[in-house]
Write an enzyme that holds these catalytic residues in place. Structure first.
Site, mmCIF file in Angstrom:
data_model
loop_
_atom_site.group_PDB
_atom_site.id
_atom_site.type_symbol
_atom_site.label_atom_id
_atom_site.label_comp_id
_atom_site.label_asym_id
_atom_site.label_seq_id
_atom_site.Cartn_x
_atom_site.Cartn_y
_atom_site.Cartn_z
ATOM 1 N N HIS A 17 -25.476 31.985 -12.693
ATOM 2 C CA HIS A 17 -26.603 32.829 -12.261
ATOM 3 C C HIS A 17 -26.131 34.264 -12.002
ATOM 4 C CE1 HIS A 17 -28.410 28.908 -10.466
ATOM 5 N NE2 HIS A 17 -29.049 29.174 -11.589
ATOM 6 N N LYS A 41 -38.587 19.705 -8.292
ATOM 7 C CA LYS A 41 -37.258 19.598 -7.670
ATOM 8 C C LYS A 41 -37.366 19.503 -6.158
ATOM 9 C CE LYS A 41 -34.826 22.215 -11.265
ATOM 10 N NZ LYS A 41 -34.106 23.462 -11.569
ATOM 11 N N ARG A 90 -28.408 29.340 -21.500
ATOM 12 C CA ARG A 90 -27.074 28.802 -21.782
ATOM 13 C C ARG A 90 -27.043 28.146 -23.151
ATOM 14 N NH1 ARG A 90 -27.249 25.336 -16.364
ATOM 15 N NH2 ARG A 90 -29.291 25.147 -17.313
ATOM 16 N N SER A 127 -26.618 24.108 -11.297
ATOM 17 C CA SER A 127 -26.680 23.813 -9.857
ATOM 18 C C SER A 127 -26.591 22.305 -9.608
ATOM 19 C CB SER A 127 -27.979 24.346 -9.252
ATOM 20 O OG SER A 127 -28.033 25.745 -9.350
#
Ligand code: PNS
Length: 162
Positions: A17, A41, A90, A127
């Site tokens: 990040h 989440k 990514r 994460s």
């Protein structure tokens, strides 16, 4: 003045990040990092904790600020006069996930999403992986900023682990 928001769950902020935020800060005059709510989440860190960690980790970038919202991202963009949303990619899998969100945000608020390719040497960092490593007692050095490393150690220390 070109203002961009860089939103995410950031639960917690990783070195991946930070790399994307630095790249965004080199393009836009102001980058507002937004800890936003993802319905899908559940959080390990609270929103205020994530904000604090992100502020500490990004303190050396003068044109970056950190905030949070429980509302729609496009509403925050309007309030703050941001015309762009920056997202890091990514891989192609990231793009697949981001494509619909970008179109939805354009539909909701006429905000354009700008994609920034992250450093390929950091593309394995997520994460969720970082939390998994920390929860199992592994080292997250090199994956997250130092303050996040400390926070993960405290959160998943043997005393706090179930
Ligand atoms: O890091 P994440 O979890 O992939 O980030 C997703 C996030 C938090 C940016 C997204 O869920 C979001 O924008 N939430 C705020 C509410 C919103 O505006 N929803 C509509 C666009 S998906």
């Amino acid at each position: 003045m070109a203002i961009a928001v860089c939103p995410g769950s950031f639960d917690p902020l990783t070195n991946g990040h930070v790399d994307v935020i630095r790249r965004a800060a080199a393009i836009f005059e102001t980058v507002i990092v937004v800890i936003a709510h993802n319905q899908n989440k559940t959080g390990t860190f609270t929103a205020p904790e994530r904000v604090e960690l992100a502020r500490e980790a990004l303190a050396d970038i003068p044109n970056v600020e950190v905030t949070s919202t429980t509302g729609l991202l496009v509403d925050l963009c309007k309030e703050r006069g941001a015309t762009s949303i920056v997202k890091g990619l990514r891989s192609a899998a990231d793009f697949d996930a981001e494509y619909s969100m970008a179109l939805l945000n354009r539909h909701l608020g006429s905000v354009e999403t700008v994609f920034v390719l992250g450093d390929q040497n950091l593309s394995h960092i997520a994460s969720s992986f970082v939390k998994d490593v920390a929860a199992h007692g592994g080292s997250v050095a090199g994956l997250v900023p130092a303050c996040v490393e400390e926070a993960l150690k405290a959160r998943f220390s043997p005393c706090t682990r179930a």
